[in-house]
Scaffold this motif. Structure first.
Motif, PDB file in Angstrom:
ATOM      1  N   ARG A  99      -5.328 -26.108  12.232  1.00  0.00           N
ATOM      2  CA  ARG A  99      -5.749 -27.218  13.087  1.00  0.00           C
ATOM      3  C   ARG A  99      -4.567 -28.072  13.506  1.00  0.00           C
ATOM      4  NH1 ARG A  99     -11.139 -29.309  10.185  1.00  0.00           N
ATOM      5  NH2 ARG A  99     -12.692 -28.275  11.505  1.00  0.00           N
ATOM      6  N   SER A 100      -3.692 -28.375  12.539  1.00  0.00           N
ATOM      7  CA  SER A 100      -2.574 -29.242  12.907  1.00  0.00           C
ATOM      8  C   SER A 100      -1.584 -28.473  13.775  1.00  0.00           C
ATOM      9  CB  SER A 100      -1.908 -29.847  11.673  1.00  0.00           C
ATOM     10  OG  SER A 100      -1.337 -28.850  10.894  1.00  0.00           O
ATOM     11  N   GLU A 101      -1.502 -27.145  13.527  1.00  0.00           N
ATOM     12  CA  GLU A 101      -0.640 -26.310  14.368  1.00  0.00           C
ATOM     13  C   GLU A 101      -1.138 -26.337  15.817  1.00  0.00           C
ATOM     14  OE1 GLU A 101       0.796 -21.690  14.334  1.00  0.00           O
ATOM     15  OE2 GLU A 101      -0.052 -22.486  12.482  1.00  0.00           O
ATOM     16  N   LEU A 102      -2.453 -26.164  15.946  1.00  0.00           N
ATOM     17  CA  LEU A 102      -3.060 -26.178  17.283  1.00  0.00           C
ATOM     18  C   LEU A 102      -2.881 -27.541  17.952  1.00  0.00           C
ATOM     19  CD1 LEU A 102      -4.793 -24.891  19.497  1.00  0.00           C
ATOM     20  CD2 LEU A 102      -6.825 -25.549  18.206  1.00  0.00           C
ATOM     21  N   GLN A 103      -3.147 -28.581  17.173  1.00  0.00           N
ATOM     22  CA  GLN A 103      -3.001 -29.922  17.729  1.00  0.00           C
ATOM     23  C   GLN A 103      -1.552 -30.165  18.125  1.00  0.00           C
ATOM     24  OE1 GLN A 103      -5.701 -31.743  18.493  1.00  0.00           O
ATOM     25  NE2 GLN A 103      -4.164 -32.865  19.650  1.00  0.00           N
ATOM     26  N   GLY A 104      -0.651 -29.656  17.284  1.00  0.00           N
ATOM     27  CA  GLY A 104       0.781 -29.788  17.575  1.00  0.00           C
ATOM     28  C   GLY A 104       1.135 -29.130  18.894  1.00  0.00           C
ATOM     29  N   ILE A 105       0.595 -27.922  19.096  1.00  0.00           N
ATOM     30  CA  ILE A 105       0.867 -27.203  20.342  1.00  0.00           C
ATOM     31  C   ILE A 105       0.289 -27.974  21.526  1.00  0.00           C
ATOM     32  CG2 ILE A 105       0.284 -25.130  21.674  1.00  0.00           C
ATOM     33  CD1 ILE A 105       0.487 -23.595  18.987  1.00  0.00           C
ATOM     34  N   ILE A 106      -0.938 -28.439  21.353  1.00  0.00           N
ATOM     35  CA  ILE A 106      -1.575 -29.185  22.445  1.00  0.00           C
ATOM     36  C   ILE A 106      -0.754 -30.432  22.775  1.00  0.00           C
ATOM     37  CG2 ILE A 106      -3.605 -30.562  23.074  1.00  0.00           C
ATOM     38  CD1 ILE A 106      -5.270 -28.422  21.500  1.00  0.00           C
ATOM     39  N   ASP A 107      -0.398 -31.187  21.717  1.00  0.00           N
ATOM     40  CA  ASP A 107       0.400 -32.409  21.937  1.00  0.00           C
ATOM     41  C   ASP A 107       1.723 -32.079  22.621  1.00  0.00           C
ATOM     42  OD1 ASP A 107      -1.548 -33.749  20.675  1.00  0.00           O
ATOM     43  OD2 ASP A 107      -0.502 -34.022  18.781  1.00  0.00           O
ATOM     44  N   GLU A 108       2.325 -30.979  22.134  1.00  0.00           N
ATOM     45  CA  GLU A 108       3.658 -30.627  22.602  1.00  0.00           C
ATOM     46  C   GLU A 108       3.641 -30.032  24.007  1.00  0.00           C
ATOM     47  OE1 GLU A 108       6.880 -27.558  20.981  1.00  0.00           O
ATOM     48  OE2 GLU A 108       5.920 -28.727  19.405  1.00  0.00           O
ATOM     49  N   THR A 109       2.622 -29.239  24.294  1.00  0.00           N
ATOM     50  CA  THR A 109       2.631 -28.475  25.541  1.00  0.00           C
ATOM     51  C   THR A 109       1.911 -29.163  26.696  1.00  0.00           C
ATOM     52  OG1 THR A 109       0.669 -27.252  24.869  1.00  0.00           O
ATOM     53  CG2 THR A 109       2.816 -26.259  24.358  1.00  0.00           C
ATOM     54  N   ARG A 152      -2.149 -21.042  22.510  1.00  0.00           N
ATOM     55  CA  ARG A 152      -3.419 -21.731  22.280  1.00  0.00           C
ATOM     56  C   ARG A 152      -4.556 -20.746  22.126  1.00  0.00           C
ATOM     57  NH1 ARG A 152      -2.375 -24.918  26.564  1.00  0.00           N
ATOM     58  NH2 ARG A 152      -3.796 -23.637  27.755  1.00  0.00           N
ATOM     59  N   GLY A 153      -4.490 -19.700  22.957  1.00  0.00           N
ATOM     60  CA  GLY A 153      -5.576 -18.722  23.032  1.00  0.00           C
ATOM     61  C   GLY A 153      -5.933 -18.097  21.703  1.00  0.00           C
ATOM     62  N   GLU A 154      -4.948 -17.966  20.823  1.00  0.00           N
ATOM     63  CA  GLU A 154      -5.229 -17.344  19.524  1.00  0.00           C
ATOM     64  C   GLU A 154      -5.672 -18.381  18.500  1.00  0.00           C
ATOM     65  OE1 GLU A 154      -1.485 -15.494  18.766  1.00  0.00           O
ATOM     66  OE2 GLU A 154      -1.666 -14.290  20.590  1.00  0.00           O
ATOM     67  N   LEU A 155      -5.004 -19.503  18.505  1.00  0.00           N
ATOM     68  CA  LEU A 155      -5.286 -20.514  17.478  1.00  0.00           C
ATOM     69  C   LEU A 155      -6.710 -21.070  17.513  1.00  0.00           C
ATOM     70  CD1 LEU A 155      -1.973 -22.512  17.052  1.00  0.00           C
ATOM     71  CD2 LEU A 155      -3.270 -21.382  15.263  1.00  0.00           C
ATOM     72  N   PRO A 156      -7.240 -21.440  18.675  1.00  0.00           N
ATOM     73  CA  PRO A 156      -8.613 -21.972  18.654  1.00  0.00           C
ATOM     74  C   PRO A 156      -9.591 -20.965  18.058  1.00  0.00           C
ATOM     75  CG  PRO A 156      -7.607 -22.354  20.786  1.00  0.00           C
ATOM     76  CD  PRO A 156      -6.687 -21.450  20.032  1.00  0.00           C
ATOM     77  N   GLU A 157      -9.333 -19.674  18.327  1.00  0.00           N
ATOM     78  CA  GLU A 157     -10.214 -18.642  17.789  1.00  0.00           C
ATOM     79  C   GLU A 157     -10.071 -18.558  16.264  1.00  0.00           C
ATOM     80  OE1 GLU A 157     -10.825 -13.900  18.420  1.00  0.00           O
ATOM     81  OE2 GLU A 157      -9.904 -15.023  20.061  1.00  0.00           O
ATOM     82  N   GLU A 158      -8.824 -18.643  15.798  1.00  0.00           N
ATOM     83  CA  GLU A 158      -8.580 -18.607  14.356  1.00  0.00           C
ATOM     84  C   GLU A 158      -9.219 -19.808  13.675  1.00  0.00           C
ATOM     85  OE1 GLU A 158      -4.331 -16.261  14.739  1.00  0.00           O
ATOM     86  OE2 GLU A 158      -4.369 -18.196  13.747  1.00  0.00           O
ATOM     87  N   VAL A 159      -9.130 -20.965  14.320  1.00  0.00           N
ATOM     88  CA  VAL A 159      -9.741 -22.179  13.767  1.00  0.00           C
ATOM     89  C   VAL A 159     -11.258 -22.001  13.692  1.00  0.00           C
ATOM     90  CG1 VAL A 159     -10.261 -24.614  14.280  1.00  0.00           C
ATOM     91  CG2 VAL A 159      -7.898 -23.805  14.359  1.00  0.00           C
ATOM     92  N   ARG A 160     -11.839 -21.483  14.781  1.00  0.00           N
ATOM     93  CA  ARG A 160     -13.295 -21.260  14.798  1.00  0.00           C
ATOM     94  C   ARG A 160     -13.711 -20.278  13.707  1.00  0.00           C
ATOM     95  NH1 ARG A 160     -12.833 -21.470  20.249  1.00  0.00           N
ATOM     96  NH2 ARG A 160     -12.654 -19.222  20.440  1.00  0.00           N
ATOM     97  N   LEU A 211      -7.483 -25.111   3.226  1.00  0.00           N
ATOM     98  CA  LEU A 211      -6.041 -25.309   3.326  1.00  0.00           C
ATOM     99  C   LEU A 211      -5.524 -24.621   4.603  1.00  0.00           C
ATOM    100  CD1 LEU A 211      -4.665 -26.852   1.023  1.00  0.00           C
ATOM    101  CD2 LEU A 211      -3.652 -24.692   0.287  1.00  0.00           C
ATOM    102  N   ASP A 212      -5.946 -23.357   4.782  1.00  0.00           N
ATOM    103  CA  ASP A 212      -5.572 -22.591   5.994  1.00  0.00           C
ATOM    104  C   ASP A 212      -6.018 -23.337   7.249  1.00  0.00           C
ATOM    105  OD1 ASP A 212      -4.571 -20.592   4.489  1.00  0.00           O
ATOM    106  OD2 ASP A 212      -6.174 -19.139   4.887  1.00  0.00           O
ATOM    107  N   LEU A 213      -7.271 -23.802   7.198  1.00  0.00           N
ATOM    108  CA  LEU A 213      -7.849 -24.470   8.364  1.00  0.00           C
ATOM    109  C   LEU A 213      -7.045 -25.720   8.721  1.00  0.00           C
ATOM    110  CD1 LEU A 213     -10.129 -24.689  10.462  1.00  0.00           C
ATOM    111  CD2 LEU A 213     -11.469 -25.937   8.769  1.00  0.00           C
TER     112      LEU A 213
END
Ligand SMILES: [Zn+2]
Length: 260
Positions: free
Chosen positions: A162-172, A44-52, A156-158
């Motif tokens: 975003r869905s990757e991050l949401q996926g991790i959040i949902d999953e974890t 999570r720590g990396e993805l939110p930063e990448e999204v921002r 497209l990247d975003l």
């Protein structure tokens, strides 16, 4: 550090020995649970930063697009006002040409000729300005296209991130809550002194690994070789033994070698 958490060698009672063995087992399990929690946090720590970062970049690009569109529009407005000016000058030119037909003397004729020449230069000047603005606008249009393409790419990247991050959040989320509960349960099984030692080491090492297994006769944390007598002690699992180089708690795990 080694001395701080080292258990006294039990003098009697095999029960004491078993207790130590159990502490080591609990510590080892606790480390595994905490490492999984660390892993989720890192994900999570990396993805939110990448999204921002992507959101910031897109916002910057949108501002750029708005500026370029403003520039383009400004150019078009300049062109139409130049065209209005040209029409006005051309009207004037027609009037002067009419007047020239009815002049009374050469002086008047020459004066009108000069005036006509001057007005034609004014028209030429404006036509040149229009060409320059058009050239500039072509450049602006190209920049605009590039910026718009970049926005589409970043979006497209975003979307993916975003869905990757949401996926991790949902999953974890659920699993992490379970792991935290498990970590607390394991912590409650440890004597306070052992637990504090574990937490202290965990905070002091870079990767959060306070408990490591022996791998190929070396510390699984810093990879320094362990002397044979120490290896034997670790294998006995009668007391907590820490690596003399990195201070991590060493445990013997038959299966640790297979995991690599
Ligand atoms: Zn070590």
């Amino acid at each position: 550090m080694a001395e701080e958490i080292r258990e006294e060698q039990p003098t009697v009672a095999t029960r004491e020995e078993r207790t130590m063995d159990e502490n080591l087992q609990v510590l080892y399990n606790l480390q595994r649970v905490d490492s999984k929690i660390d892993h989720f946090r890192r994900l999570r720590g990396e993805l939110p930063e990448e999204v921002r970062d992507l959101e910031d970049e897109i916002e910057g690009l949108r501002t750029r697009v708005a500026n370029l569109e403003g520039e383009l529009q400004g150019g078009l407005e300049q062109i139409s006002s130049k065209r209005i000016e040209i029409r006005a000058i051309e009207n004037q030119i027609s009037k002067y040409a009419e007047q020239q037909k009815n002049v009374r003397n050469n002086r008047e004729y020459d004066s009108l000729t000069n005036e006509l020449e001057y007005q034609r230069l004014e028209v030429d000047l404006r036509n040149k300005q229009i060409r320059d603005i058009k050239t500039r606008n072509e450049g602006v249009s190209r920049q605009l296209e590039v910026a718009k393409r970049h926005i589409a790419e970043r979006e497209l990247d975003l979307g993916v991130k975003r869905s990757e991050l949401q996926g991790i959040i949902d999953e974890t989320e659920k699993e992490e809550a379970e792991l935290r509960a498990e970590s607390e349960t394991l912590q409650s099984k440890l004597p306070e002194r052992v637990l504090q030692g574990y937490l202290r080491i965990r905070n002091s090492v870079r990767n959060g690994l306070a408990v490591v297994s022996v791998k190929r006769n070396a510390c699984g944390g810093c990879f320094n070789r362990i002397p044979p007598q120490r290896l034997l002690d670790i294998r006995m699992q009668k007391r907590i033994i820490v690596c003399e180089y990195c201070g991590r708690i060493l445990v013997w795990d038959e299966h640790a070698e297979d995991e690599e």
